[in-house]
Design a protein around this motif. Structure first.
Motif, PDB file in Angstrom:
ATOM      1  N   UNK A  97       0.832  -1.194   0.000  1.00  0.00           N
ATOM      2  CA  UNK A  97       0.000   0.000   0.000  1.00  0.00           C
ATOM      3  C   UNK A  97       0.874   1.253   0.000  1.00  0.00           C
ATOM      4  N   UNK A  98       0.548   2.166  -0.896  1.00  0.00           N
ATOM      5  CA  UNK A  98       1.193   3.479  -0.936  1.00  0.00           C
ATOM      6  C   UNK A  98       0.254   4.466  -0.259  1.00  0.00           C
ATOM      7  N   UNK A  99       0.793   5.283   0.643  1.00  0.00           N
ATOM      8  CA  UNK A  99      -0.026   6.253   1.369  1.00  0.00           C
ATOM      9  C   UNK A  99       0.624   7.632   1.315  1.00  0.00           C
ATOM     10  N   UNK A 100      -0.197   8.655   1.457  1.00  0.00           N
ATOM     11  CA  UNK A 100       0.296  10.029   1.524  1.00  0.00           C
ATOM     12  C   UNK A 100      -0.706  10.869   2.305  1.00  0.00           C
ATOM     13  N   UNK A 101      -0.339  12.107   2.594  1.00  0.00           N
ATOM     14  CA  UNK A 101      -1.237  13.007   3.315  1.00  0.00           C
ATOM     15  C   UNK A 101      -2.534  13.232   2.543  1.00  0.00           C
ATOM     16  N   UNK A 130       3.997  -0.811   3.622  1.00  0.00           N
ATOM     17  CA  UNK A 130       3.328   0.460   3.431  1.00  0.00           C
ATOM     18  C   UNK A 130       4.397   1.499   3.125  1.00  0.00           C
ATOM     19  N   UNK A 131       4.190   2.187   2.006  1.00  0.00           N
ATOM     20  CA  UNK A 131       5.155   3.162   1.536  1.00  0.00           C
ATOM     21  C   UNK A 131       4.521   4.546   1.550  1.00  0.00           C
ATOM     22  N   UNK A 132       5.300   5.534   1.892  1.00  0.00           N
ATOM     23  CA  UNK A 132       4.854   6.925   1.857  1.00  0.00           C
ATOM     24  C   UNK A 132       5.630   7.662   0.763  1.00  0.00           C
TER      25      UNK A 132
END
Length: 133
Positions: A97-101, A130-132
């Motif tokens: 999963x890629x996550x960001x603000x 999980x990657x930001x």
């Protein structure tokens, strides 16, 4: 870089061919790579055959949507996957999963007790990345 959200059942075997893994599992893979193919590092060849069932959604979609499609596909394969594990196959469930603000969804997901029991019964490792950005 591909920023999809993925649910991947990954089977590796140095002894069984992709075709043998498919026969034992009871279905064909969505993706496979053979021993000797280039790995993630193209200078290093794979030492095992890799067989995968995959569900993916875009980064704008909830990873749970991929999981909803994934579980009905793999749970019927329990007997074959258990046999693969018994025969020395390495099985891993990877959640990527890629996550960001700006992420439209919380960086979480749920796995039921039934699904966790399934993973234990087939001898699978659960790997969550999980990657930001």
């Amino acid at each position: 870089m591909d920023c999809k959200r993925s649910v991947i059942l990954h089977v590796e075997s140095g002894d069984l061919s992709v075709e043998e893994i498919s026969e034992i599992a009871g279905c064909s893979p969505d993706l496979f790579r053979r021993k000797g193919d280039p790995g993630i590092n193209p200078n290093r060849k794979l030492k095992v055959n890799v067989w995968e069932i995959r569900e993916e959604v875009s980064r704008e979609e909830y990873i749970g949507l991929a999981m909803e499609r994934f579980w009905p596909r793999v749970i019927p394969l329990k007997a074959g996957l258990t046999e693969l594990s018994r025969r020395g196959g390495f099985i891993r469930l990877s959640l990527v999963q890629w996550v960001s603000k700006e992420d439209p969804h919380e960086p979480g997901f749920g796995i039921s007790g039934h699904e966790l029991s399934f993973l234990v019964e087939i001898g699978a490792l659960l790997d969550v990345d999980q990657y930001a950005d």
